[in-house]
Scaffold this motif. Structure first.
Motif, PDB file in Angstrom:
ATOM      1  N   LEU A 363      43.047  75.337  71.195  1.00  0.00           N
ATOM      2  CA  LEU A 363      41.964  76.117  70.164  1.00  0.00           C
ATOM      3  C   LEU A 363      42.387  77.636  70.224  1.00  0.00           C
ATOM      4  O   LEU A 363      42.263  78.196  71.325  1.00  0.00           O
ATOM      5  N   ARG A 366      38.868  81.027  65.780  1.00  0.00           N
ATOM      6  CA  ARG A 366      38.317  80.764  64.655  1.00  0.00           C
ATOM      7  C   ARG A 366      38.227  81.711  63.729  1.00  0.00           C
ATOM      8  O   ARG A 366      38.116  82.709  63.988  1.00  0.00           O
ATOM      9  N   THR A 388      34.693  83.438  69.996  1.00  0.00           N
ATOM     10  CA  THR A 388      35.183  81.781  70.204  1.00  0.00           C
ATOM     11  C   THR A 388      35.879  81.561  71.632  1.00  0.00           C
ATOM     12  O   THR A 388      36.726  82.481  72.155  1.00  0.00           O
ATOM     13  N   ASP A 402      38.376  76.320  62.599  1.00  0.00           N
ATOM     14  CA  ASP A 402      39.241  76.494  63.727  1.00  0.00           C
ATOM     15  C   ASP A 402      40.739  76.554  63.567  1.00  0.00           C
ATOM     16  O   ASP A 402      41.184  76.102  62.470  1.00  0.00           O
TER      17      ASP A 402
END
Length: 409
Positions: A363, A366, A388, A402
């Motif tokens: 990740l 975002r 995030t 995301d």
């Protein structure tokens, strides 16, 4: 027998007809139980003009926020003769209130269907509406076995049988105990943006459609993937040219082992920048592949480049990671992207969407919704949202907005 029919008809006339004169009950708060649960479970039978059911029982899925999501839809029907204002909704499980939507907080999650007003939270007589629900929990151990719903309703007038304010216990439903499907990512590389994924009300979640006589939500967990360049842009130059999208033509890969059951590969690309008009329903997916990945679950890969699936045929066995096509812009699309979802049937419209978790990804961040809109319409760089928690993820589902990196070149 005739007397019995007359008594029932009279009761229906009182409920469905015009309101009678107000009584002392016009300010009463009444706890009611819908027919979905036995009348003995909560006292005597009580009339509930607004009835409810769940489109499909929720299946828990862990999102990239580390929380477990129960994403599903509650359908409401106003069976009475008066407008019904839905003032609040609570979702309860194991004695806890998991969701509490009241007043303006309810409005973004509510949509009236058909005729009548489409704003606010009012259902006219006979009208149906949908409430999209995202109940979140800290861990799989917190998932309740069942869910209950309390719908608080206001009516313009009380009747002899129904007060002007009513708290209805409706649509008890068990939580589906199946695990979310764990799969490989359908794309490789960095900066893939989840443009319309779970769990807020995006165009995908909103697409609860009447198909073959049923309300179905095939796109409940669908993701539209676009790739950002190193400056955070979706395209550079003329947005109506496919060459302006650097990721156009990216390899699309099978997410699991399984047999191909449907292929379309001869539809033309659309011109980016606007959605096509007058497209037949059977062309909404554009060039696409449907793969049976076992246990009544199917993967759908849509909007592929024409000709890119020429080597894929019905009955062919694919292994996870096999290339099955190239990212394109065919079908119901306004810019190149990969539409991906899993479903509980072989038809990408006549099915219900089911959740999935990617085996691993990073990740990266975002983005804000406003900057994503500007990036899609004006070519501006996206802006990162604050707060995030980035990093490596295992067996989780990317959430709306995301930005992720998938393993691969």
């Amino acid at each position: 027998m005739a007397r019995s029919r007359f008594a029932i008809a009279l009761l229906l006339a009182v409920v469905m007809g015009a309101a009678t004169s107000c009584t002392a009950s016009d300010t009463q708060q009444s706890e009611a139980t819908s027919s979905a649960a036995p009348a003995t479970s909560a006292g005597p039978a009580v009339l509930t003009p607004v009835v409810a059911d769940v489109v499909a029982a929720p299946i828990p899925v862990t999102g990239s926020d580390g929380r477990v999501h129960l994403a599903y839809e509650l359908r409401l029907t106003n069976t009475g003769s008066q407008p019904a204002t839905i003032t609040s909704l609570q979702v309860k499980g194991d004695g806890r209130t998991l969701v509490d939507l009241s007043g303006e907080a309810l409005t973004p999650w509510f949509q009236a269907l058909g005729g009548g007003p489409r704003t606010g939270t009012v259902l006219t007589p006979g009208q149906q509406g949908l409430v999209w629900i995202d109940a979140t929990l800290n861990s799989p151990d917190d998932v309740p076995r069942s869910l209950g719903h309390v719908v608080n309703v206001d009516f313009p007038q009380a009747t002899s049988l129904v007060p002007s304010q009513l708290a209805e216990n409706v649509a008890d439903t068990e939580v589906d105990t199946r695990d979310a499907v764990r799969i490989r990512a359908p794309l490789d590389g960095p900066r893939w943006l989840d443009g319309t994924g779970c769990c807020t009300v995006t165009s995908h979640r909103a697409a609860v459609l009447p198909i073959n006589g049923r309300m179905l939500a095939a796109e409940r967990f669908a993701i539209d993937f676009v790739q950002l360049d190193e400056q955070g842009r979706i395209y550079v130059g003329d947005k109506t040219q496919l060459s302006s999208y650097e990721y156009y033509g990216a390899p699309v890969r099978a997410v699991s082992d399984g047999k191909v059951i449907a292929v379309v590969g001869d539809l033309s690309e659309q011109v980016p920048g606007a959605s096509p008009q007058g497209l037949p329903l059977d062309q909404y997916g554009g060039n696409h592949v449907v793969q049976d990945i076992g246990n009544g679950r199917y993967a759908f890969y849509a909007h592929l480049q024409p000709g890119s699936v020429d080597d894929i045929s019905v009955g062919q066995d694919l292994r996870a990671g096999d290339q099955l096509g190239l990212l394109g812009n065919s079908g119901n699309t306004d810019a190149p992207h990969l539409h991906f979802h899993l479903m509980d049937g072989p038809d990408y419209l006549a099915s219900n969407g089911i959740p999935f978790e990617f085996e691993n990804f990073d990740l990266d961040g975002r983005v804000t919704g406003e900057s994503f809109e500007a990036a899609a319409t004006a070519g501006a760089p996206v802006v990162d949202a604050t707060g995030t928690q980035t990093g490596s993820r295992t067996d989780e589902m990317p959430l709306y907005l995301d930005v992720v990196t998938f393993p691969g070149s």
